[in-house]
Design an enzyme around this catalytic site. Sequence first.
Site, PDB file in Angstrom:
ATOM      1  N   GLU A  87       0.824  -1.212   0.000  1.00 46.60           N
ATOM      2  CA  GLU A  87       0.000   0.000   0.000  1.00 46.60           C
ATOM      3  C   GLU A  87       0.859   1.264   0.000  1.00 46.60           C
ATOM      4  O   GLU A  87       0.542   2.264   0.635  1.00 46.60           O
ATOM      5  CB  GLU A  87      -0.974  -0.023   1.176  1.00 46.60           C
ATOM      6  CG  GLU A  87      -1.931  -1.206   1.105  1.00 46.60           C
ATOM      7  CD  GLU A  87      -2.998  -1.216   2.182  1.00 46.60           C
ATOM      8  OE1 GLU A  87      -3.083  -0.239   2.958  1.00 46.60           O
ATOM      9  OE2 GLU A  87      -3.752  -2.198   2.255  1.00 46.60           O
ATOM     10  N   GLU A 103      -5.233  -8.386   0.454  1.00 48.36           N
ATOM     11  CA  GLU A 103      -6.247  -7.922   1.394  1.00 48.36           C
ATOM     12  C   GLU A 103      -7.493  -7.502   0.624  1.00 48.36           C
ATOM     13  O   GLU A 103      -7.420  -6.733  -0.336  1.00 48.36           O
ATOM     14  CB  GLU A 103      -5.755  -6.708   2.196  1.00 48.36           C
ATOM     15  CG  GLU A 103      -4.602  -6.974   3.137  1.00 48.36           C
ATOM     16  CD  GLU A 103      -4.251  -5.731   3.953  1.00 48.36           C
ATOM     17  OE1 GLU A 103      -5.154  -4.896   4.212  1.00 48.36           O
ATOM     18  OE2 GLU A 103      -3.071  -5.580   4.316  1.00 48.36           O
TER      19      GLU A 103
END
Length: 340
Positions: free
Chosen positions: A174, A279
Site C-alpha cells: 500500500e 487484502e
Amino acid sequence: MTSLRRPRAALIVLLAVVLALVLPYDRLAPGARYTAGEPVVPSVPPPEPVTVPSGFFTGSDEAGVRRIAEVQRWLGGASLTVGHTYLPGDRWSNIEGHPALFGPWARWKAERPGRLFVLNVPLLDRSEEGLPDEEVRAGLRRGAAGSYDEHFRTLGERLVAHRLSDAVLVLGWEMNGTTYSHRCGPDPETWKAYWRRVVTVLRAVPGQRFRFDFTASRGRDAVEWPRCYPGDSYVDIIGMDAYDQPEGLGFEEQVTEEFGLADHVRFAAAHGKPVSYPEWGLFRNGDNPAYVRGMLDWFARHRPVYQTFTDYCPHGVWACADNPESGRVVRGALGATGRP
C-alpha cells in the site's frame, strides 16, 4: 490503505490465515455475476474449474494458526494450504523477524507439501507513526544507499533457516497511500531504487527462492501506484488490496475506476506478471453480498497467485457476525460442500 480510508489498530494485525481451495466457477458466485462488458471481464464463464488459493485474515499471533481448523469446519471441511502473516513495523529488530513468529508457520507449512507462506514486510521502521514526508524521504534515501541492508539480510537468513525459503514477500505494501512510513509519495524515484536494493539483498541470501509481490491499494489514493513500480526484473507478482469502499461505490465502479481492478489486471498483463489480492473485504457499505460475489468471480476469471479475505470486523464474515448475507456467499463459494 490510508488511515482515512480504512481504520487500523496501532499496528496492523500481524497474522493472515489463507485457504487454498479449488473454486469451480459454478460455485464461485451463487446468484448474479458481474458482466459489465469490460475487455478483461469475460461475459462467458471459463469452461474449466479454476484453482484459486484463497484465505481469511483471522488473528495476530500463534492462535491464528490454530484457527485454521475452525475456519475449515465453518467452510464444511475445506482443505487449507496457504498461510499469510505480517511483520511488525515498529522497530528494525521486528522487521528482521523472530522464531516466535516464524516457528508456528514453519511447522504448519511442513505438515503438507505445497503450502504457500506469504509475508508482508515493512520497508521502514516506525511503520504507522505518521512520520512527516521529510522524515520518510530521508529514510528512503538511507535505504536506497544501503543503510538497512543488514536488516533484510538477517530477515532472509531467518526465513531460510525456518524452511520458509520459498515465501512470497509483500514488500512495502500500500505504498501509494499514507498509512505507512514506507510510502512512495514523498520520493517515488528513491522508493523504487530502495525496493530494488532490498530485492537484490534478499536474492543474495543462500538457499532462498523468494518471490516479490508489489501490492498497492485500489484506486488513486495519495499517488498513482504505477509511478511506484520498480521494474519487471525486481517484481514477481503484482498485487492489489481492494476493500469495499468508499460508501456508495458499487463493484462495477471498483472495476472501472482509475487505477482500479481492471487497470490492475491490464498493468500486470502488460508486464507479464500474475496478480494477487493480499487484502480485501467489506468496509464502507455494510453487509454487501453483491460485492463479495463480484470479487470471487473476479478471482476466478483472473486466476491470482493467492487472495486473502480480511476477517475481522467490519471487514469479515467468519469472525464478524455483522455480515451474515456476505458470509453465506463466501461459504457457498469456498466451502467444501459448495453450499451456503
